[in-house]
Write a protein that holds these residues in place. Structure first.
Motif, PDB file in Angstrom:
ATOM      1  N   UNK B 100      17.903 -33.995  -9.773  1.00 30.37           N
ATOM      2  CA  UNK B 100      17.886 -32.572  -9.441  1.00 30.37           C
ATOM      3  C   UNK B 100      16.950 -31.737 -10.304  1.00 30.37           C
ATOM      4  N   UNK B 101      15.784 -32.286 -10.616  1.00 28.18           N
ATOM      5  CA  UNK B 101      14.794 -31.461 -11.301  1.00 28.18           C
ATOM      6  C   UNK B 101      14.238 -30.429 -10.323  1.00 28.18           C
ATOM      7  N   UNK B 102      13.776 -29.300 -10.858  1.00 34.93           N
ATOM      8  CA  UNK B 102      13.220 -28.258  -9.998  1.00 34.93           C
ATOM      9  C   UNK B 102      11.811 -28.683  -9.571  1.00 34.93           C
ATOM     10  N   UNK B 103      11.637 -28.909  -8.278  1.00 34.38           N
ATOM     11  CA  UNK B 103      10.425 -29.545  -7.774  1.00 34.38           C
ATOM     12  C   UNK B 103       9.148 -28.752  -7.974  1.00 34.38           C
ATOM     13  N   UNK B 162      16.559 -31.486 -20.329  1.00 31.26           N
ATOM     14  CA  UNK B 162      16.811 -30.132 -19.808  1.00 31.26           C
ATOM     15  C   UNK B 162      18.221 -29.689 -20.164  1.00 31.26           C
TER      16      UNK B 162
END
Ligand SMILES: Nc1ncnc2c1ncn2[C@@H]1O[C@H](COP(=O)(O)OP(=O)(O)O)[C@@H](O)[C@H]1O
Ligand SMILES: [Mg+2]
Lengths: 212, 255
Positions: B100-103, B162
């Motif tokens: 779920x990294x911010x793309x 993160x």
């Protein structure tokens, strides 16, 4: 064809452009607010947003125009005709903008939103920093379609007496009895507007593309 | 009363779940769950798929609501809504199976977003810290990369960095290696093992029995929404106290 005709059509075009600009700006603002309501974690807001969209999307624009133009004065709300018509169009198209924004937001993977919430971002921070930057691109073309629909839809204003482009074309036709020429001219103008907006939408889409 | 080794056990746990119940519609997903995680402790949550492990994690930082019971973090019940909740979430890290990294953001911006926006850290300070954390997870050279350019194992290590950037009191891991190709599992477990050794408080859902043996202080076994037993890993693996746990271990260890 007499120059008076071009003059008259020119004035009509000006009204069309003004109405399009006002109604689109209004629809954008209201539509985004509605979309925020519809995706918010607050049930009454979600319900209100859904009710609005259902109501406005399912009534023909012409019916809405007649209702507002003739109905508002009945209940004592007297606005200039042009303002009433522009407002009606903004209210109508806001429902479509809302749905465009909402489905754009859905293109952002749910997990990313959960990750943002888990990091402590508030609902608005999450929208601003995670959702909107990633969904903007998928909204551009559908918003372009709304813009085209709205532009062409302004011709309905003629039916309630606004002398915009189509209205002027009708007047010119009555005056000079030459429907083909005046309507051909207006058609060219409408097509020019919509084609241009398509090109602009493509440009914007490339501008907001995400580098990956 | 004199303080001494005996009194340490009486200190309230950092995270306490008390008779937590949760339904999805008709199905009763968490049943009277009691669980303590003490500061500095690593608790590994085991159980078959569908037993409620993810739901438990998600309830702890309130990505899901609970129907009854209480979840207490450091003496404070988890608030229901708003800024208080956001503040609590900032103290509880979560690492997801799907990273779920911010793309749309670089690795560095993924890590600095929350420290800058939630904690109000100056950007330079947040970036310096992010680089430090990237170094710690072995990805110092990837600061400018976008998530899509990284392997799964690298993405998960960024996700851990993160989470660490918020200085959480507790980190929840929900099957952090289950979406990874086998050759990348090791690099993620290594980072987690180091964190555990440094004293981070962790609640870990995993099927990696090696990690559970190595890093866990306690293992909790979940079955059909209940925690059936809680034991130190050597006790649990060698002499499970319930038939359900024995069956589970037999199934897991067979392959
Ligand atoms: N969002 C949901 N809606 C309905 N049922 C769900 C939802 N999430 C999980 N469940 C159900 O709750 C149970 C526990 O799920 P989960 O916590 O994901 O288990 P685990 O992580 O142990 O595999 C399962 O039966 C699952 O089908
Ligand atoms: Mg799960």
């Amino acid at each position: 064809m007499p120059t008076g005709v071009l003059d008259q059509l020119g004035r009509g075009l000006l009204l069309t452009v003004e109405m399009t600009a006002l109604a689109f700006a209004g629809a954008l603002v209201l539509g985004v607010l509605l979309a925020v309501c519809r995706i918010s974690p607050v049930p009454p807001l979600r319900l209100a947003g859904a009710a609005y969209v259902t109501a406005f999307r399912n009534i023909p624009l012409l019916v809405l125009l007649v209702l507002f133009v003739f109905g508002l004065p009945e209940v004592g709300l007297l606005y200039p005709l042009f303002a009433t018509v522009a407002l009606t169009m903004a209210l109508y198209w806001a429902a479509f903008v809302c749905e465009v924004v909402r489905s754009g937001v859905r293109t952002v993977p749910r997990g990313q939103i959960e990750a943002a919430r888990a990091l402590g971002l508030t609902f608005t921070q999450c929208l601003r920093h995670v959702v909107i930057p990633q969904s903007l691109r998928s909204m551009v073309q559908p918003l372009g379609n709304v813009f085209i629909g709205l532009t062409l839809g302004t011709s309905l204003a003629a039916a309630v007496g606004v002398p915009e482009l189509t209205g002027q074309a009708q007047l010119v036709t009555l005056k000079y009895d030459n429907p083909l020429t005046s309507f051909a001219l207006t058609t060219v103008v409408y097509v020019a507007i919509t084609l241009t907006s398509g090109v602009i939408a493509g440009r914007i889409e490339r501008k907001v593309a995400i580098k990956r | 009363m004199a303080s001494g080794p005996g009194s340490a056990a009486r200190v309230d746990a950092l995270l306490q779940l008390r008779r937590v119940n949760k339904h999805y519609g008709q199905s009763h997903v968490l049943r009277d769950v009691d669980l303590d995680v003490h500061a500095g402790e690593v608790v590994v949550l085991l159980g078959a798929s569908g037993s409620g492990k993810s739901t438990l994690c998600r309830c702890v930082n309130r990505l899901e609501t609970i129907d009854s019971g209480e979840i207490v973090l450091d003496g404070t019940p988890i608030p229901a809504e708003g800024r208080e909740l956001a503040r609590l979430r900032a103290q509880v890290g979560m690492v997801f199976q799907s990273f779920n990294l911010f793309g749309h953001r670089t690795v560095l911006d993924n890590i600095t977003l929350a420290p800058v926006r939630v904690r109000g850290l100056p950007r330079e300070q947040a970036e310096a810290r992010a680089l430090e954390l990237l170094d710690r997870v072995g990805l110092a050279d990837k600061a400018a990369a976008h998530p899509a350019q990284l392997s799964g194992g690298q993405q998960q290590r960024v996700a851990i960095a993160r989470t660490l950037a918020m200085d959480p009191r507790l980190i929840l891991f929900d099957e952090p290696t289950s979406a990874l190709d086998p050759e990348m599992i090791g690099e993620v477990l290594e980072v987690m093992t180091e964190l555990a050794a440094e004293g981070m408080t962790m609640l870990v859902v995993t099927h990696e029995m090696g990690f559970a043996r190595r890093a866990a202080d306690r293992v909790a076994f979940m079955d059909q929404g209940r925690i059936l037993e809680t034991a130190p890993p050597d006790v649990f693996f060698d002499r499970p106290g319930t038939d359900r746990a024995r069956d589970f271990l037999a199934r897991i260890l067979r392959h």
